[in-house]
Enzyme design. Structure first.
Site, PDB file in Angstrom:
ATOM      1  N   LYS A  14       0.865 -11.342 -92.557  1.00 38.25           N
ATOM      2  CA  LYS A  14       0.381 -12.483 -93.350  1.00 38.25           C
ATOM      3  C   LYS A  14      -0.176 -13.588 -92.459  1.00 38.25           C
ATOM      4  O   LYS A  14      -1.251 -14.117 -92.712  1.00 38.25           O
ATOM      5  CB  LYS A  14       1.516 -13.082 -94.200  1.00 38.25           C
ATOM      6  CG  LYS A  14       2.149 -12.104 -95.170  1.00 38.25           C
ATOM      7  CD  LYS A  14       3.242 -12.783 -96.008  1.00 38.25           C
ATOM      8  CE  LYS A  14       4.443 -13.266 -95.217  1.00 38.25           C
ATOM      9  NZ  LYS A  14       5.289 -12.185 -94.678  1.00 38.25           N
ATOM     10  N   ARG A  89       8.666 -17.946-102.261  1.00 34.61           N
ATOM     11  CA  ARG A  89       9.477 -16.810-101.863  1.00 34.61           C
ATOM     12  C   ARG A  89      10.573 -16.511-102.866  1.00 34.61           C
ATOM     13  O   ARG A  89      11.398 -15.632-102.627  1.00 34.61           O
ATOM     14  CB  ARG A  89      10.136 -17.154-100.541  1.00 34.61           C
ATOM     15  CG  ARG A  89       9.669 -16.352 -99.325  1.00 34.61           C
ATOM     16  CD  ARG A  89      10.396 -16.955 -98.147  1.00 34.61           C
ATOM     17  NE  ARG A  89      10.465 -16.130 -96.998  1.00 34.61           N
ATOM     18  CZ  ARG A  89       9.584 -16.145 -96.003  1.00 34.61           C
ATOM     19  NH1 ARG A  89       8.501 -16.877 -96.081  1.00 34.61           N
ATOM     20  NH2 ARG A  89       9.797 -15.401 -94.948  1.00 34.61           N
ATOM     21  N   ARG A 128       7.333  -7.690 -81.635  1.00 35.65           N
ATOM     22  CA  ARG A 128       7.068  -9.132 -81.602  1.00 35.65           C
ATOM     23  C   ARG A 128       8.209  -9.869 -80.887  1.00 35.65           C
ATOM     24  O   ARG A 128       7.986 -10.848 -80.176  1.00 35.65           O
ATOM     25  CB  ARG A 128       6.890  -9.675 -83.026  1.00 35.65           C
ATOM     26  CG  ARG A 128       6.455 -11.129 -83.059  1.00 35.65           C
ATOM     27  CD  ARG A 128       6.040 -11.585 -84.435  1.00 35.65           C
ATOM     28  NE  ARG A 128       7.177 -11.797 -85.310  1.00 35.65           N
ATOM     29  CZ  ARG A 128       7.091 -12.095 -86.598  1.00 35.65           C
ATOM     30  NH1 ARG A 128       5.905 -12.168 -87.177  1.00 35.65           N
ATOM     31  NH2 ARG A 128       8.157 -12.292 -87.321  1.00 35.65           N
ATOM     32  N   ARG A 134      10.872 -14.649 -80.719  1.00 37.03           N
ATOM     33  CA  ARG A 134      11.341 -15.394 -81.890  1.00 37.03           C
ATOM     34  C   ARG A 134      12.808 -15.057 -82.124  1.00 37.03           C
ATOM     35  O   ARG A 134      13.168 -13.894 -82.210  1.00 37.03           O
ATOM     36  CB  ARG A 134      10.489 -15.013 -83.100  1.00 37.03           C
ATOM     37  CG  ARG A 134       9.765 -16.191 -83.691  1.00 37.03           C
ATOM     38  CD  ARG A 134       8.893 -15.775 -84.835  1.00 37.03           C
ATOM     39  NE  ARG A 134       9.673 -15.546 -86.051  1.00 37.03           N
ATOM     40  CZ  ARG A 134       9.115 -15.364 -87.234  1.00 37.03           C
ATOM     41  NH1 ARG A 134       7.822 -15.362 -87.361  1.00 37.03           N
ATOM     42  NH2 ARG A 134       9.873 -15.160 -88.289  1.00 37.03           N
ATOM     43  N   ARG A 145      16.321 -10.438 -93.488  1.00 38.00           N
ATOM     44  CA  ARG A 145      15.032 -10.907 -94.018  1.00 38.00           C
ATOM     45  C   ARG A 145      14.411  -9.868 -94.953  1.00 38.00           C
ATOM     46  O   ARG A 145      13.786 -10.210 -95.959  1.00 38.00           O
ATOM     47  CB  ARG A 145      14.087 -11.249 -92.855  1.00 38.00           C
ATOM     48  CG  ARG A 145      14.456 -12.599 -92.229  1.00 38.00           C
ATOM     49  CD  ARG A 145      14.032 -12.700 -90.772  1.00 38.00           C
ATOM     50  NE  ARG A 145      12.607 -12.516 -90.574  1.00 38.00           N
ATOM     51  CZ  ARG A 145      12.068 -12.100 -89.422  1.00 38.00           C
ATOM     52  NH1 ARG A 145      12.838 -11.813 -88.384  1.00 38.00           N
ATOM     53  NH2 ARG A 145      10.780 -11.959 -89.330  1.00 38.00           N
TER      54      ARG A 145
HETATM   55  P1  ADP Z   1       8.967 -13.697 -91.957  1.00 36.56           P
HETATM   56  O1  ADP Z   1       8.335 -13.090 -90.744  1.00 36.56           O
HETATM   57  O2  ADP Z   1      10.383 -13.229 -92.155  1.00 36.56           O
HETATM   58  O3  ADP Z   1       8.134 -13.605 -93.172  1.00 36.56           O
HETATM   59  P2  ADP Z   1       8.579 -16.622 -91.707  1.00 36.56           P
HETATM   60  O4  ADP Z   1       8.039 -16.995 -90.383  1.00 36.56           O
HETATM   61  O5  ADP Z   1       7.679 -16.711 -92.868  1.00 36.56           O
HETATM   62  O6  ADP Z   1       9.217 -15.189 -91.547  1.00 36.56           O
HETATM   63  O7  ADP Z   1       9.905 -17.490 -92.014  1.00 36.56           O
HETATM   64  C1  ADP Z   1      10.973 -17.563 -91.099  1.00 36.56           C
HETATM   65  C2  ADP Z   1      12.192 -18.190 -91.789  1.00 36.56           C
HETATM   66  O8  ADP Z   1      11.866 -19.509 -92.284  1.00 36.56           O
HETATM   67  C3  ADP Z   1      12.728 -17.442 -93.010  1.00 36.56           C
HETATM   68  O9  ADP Z   1      13.580 -16.364 -92.675  1.00 36.56           O
HETATM   69  C4  ADP Z   1      13.443 -18.578 -93.753  1.00 36.56           C
HETATM   70  O10 ADP Z   1      14.692 -18.899 -93.151  1.00 36.56           O
HETATM   71  C5  ADP Z   1      12.518 -19.767 -93.527  1.00 36.56           C
HETATM   72  N1  ADP Z   1      11.501 -19.852 -94.602  1.00 36.56           N
HETATM   73  C6  ADP Z   1      10.163 -19.637 -94.491  1.00 36.56           C
HETATM   74  N2  ADP Z   1       9.556 -19.806 -95.671  1.00 36.56           N
HETATM   75  C7  ADP Z   1      10.512 -20.134 -96.566  1.00 36.56           C
HETATM   76  C8  ADP Z   1      10.530 -20.412 -97.955  1.00 36.56           C
HETATM   77  N3  ADP Z   1       9.400 -20.398 -98.696  1.00 36.56           N
HETATM   78  N4  ADP Z   1      11.708 -20.726 -98.547  1.00 36.56           N
HETATM   79  C9  ADP Z   1      12.834 -20.763 -97.836  1.00 36.56           C
HETATM   80  N5  ADP Z   1      12.915 -20.482 -96.534  1.00 36.56           N
HETATM   81  C10 ADP Z   1      11.767 -20.176 -95.886  1.00 36.56           C
END
Ligand code: ADP
Length: 189
Positions: A14, A89, A128, A134, A145
């Site tokens: 994404k 989400r 990654r 990360r 996740r």
């Molecule tokens: P991923 O690669 O898991 O899609 P992101 O970089 O989008 O990860 O998000 C990393 C973390 O940030 C999530 O695991 C969550 O803890 C928090 N996070 C991101 N977006 C949201 C959201 N819309 N609502 C709640 N927590 C979020």
């Protein structure tokens, strides 16, 4: 105004695609994950609030996340719309978003779902982890996740399908290929 949601499991690409699309469409990528990571790095109050949830791979509470998105969408560069990456989400976040967009005089124009096999996702995320370090790219947090995605986020696809505008894209092709399919989906509506 165009508000586009990029949806898909962790590791689907994404962020990569949003970065390519923002130049082409002239609207910014709004990534809740990036916004939280920025706050974490700078040790802000918001960062402190989000830290434990992020490290566990759980969702940060909705009121915190929604307020952050509200502020971001009010900024000058987002007046023509945004590419939402990682938000909404959960069904509650989707409701909050539609309220927020109607206040701004817009609505969700497209929902693009990037699909990738579970096995491939785990490989990508572990790779990654090596490249970017990360903190949440370790096996246990990745598993959480994925579970959170299946339980809270995937049901949103049906929510948006009832309202139209959902396109499913195969995320296992090359970055360029996926990008041109996304552009095609956006331009054909
Ligand atoms: P991923 O690669 O898991 O899609 P992101 O970089 O989008 O990860 O998000 C990393 C973390 O940030 C999530 O695991 C969550 O803890 C928090 N996070 C991101 N977006 C949201 C959201 N819309 N609502 C709640 N927590 C979020």
């Amino acid at each position: 105004m165009a508000y586009i949601i990029l949806m898909g499991p962790p590791g689907a690409g994404k962020g990569t695609q949003a970065k390519l699309l923002q130049e082409r469409l002239g609207i910014p990528q709004v990534s809740t994950g990036d916004l939280f990571r920025y706050n974490l790095k700078n040790n802000t109050e918001l960062g402190k609030l989000a830290k434990s949830y992020m490290e566990a791979g759980e969702l940060v509470p909705d009121e915190v996340t929604v307020a952050m998105v509200r502020d971001r969408l009010a900024q000058d560069d987002a007046q023509a719309g945004a590419l939402l990456d990682g938000f909404p989400r959960s069904p509650a976040q989707a409701d909050a978003l539609s309220e927020l967009l109607s206040e701004l005089g817009g609505s969700v124009n497209h929902v693009l779902v990037i699909e990738v096999d579970q096995e491939e996702l785990i490989q990508r995320l572990l790779k990654r982890a090596e490249l970017e370090g990360r903190k949440d790219d370790n096996e246990e947090t990745i598993r959480t996740r994925m579970r959170v995605y299946k339980e809270s986020t995937a049901p949103l696809i049906a929510y948006y399908e009832e309202r139209g505008n959902v396109t499913h894209i195969d995320g296992q092709e090359s970055i360029e290929e996926v990008n041109s399919k996304l552009v095609e989906a956006i331009e054909s509506h």
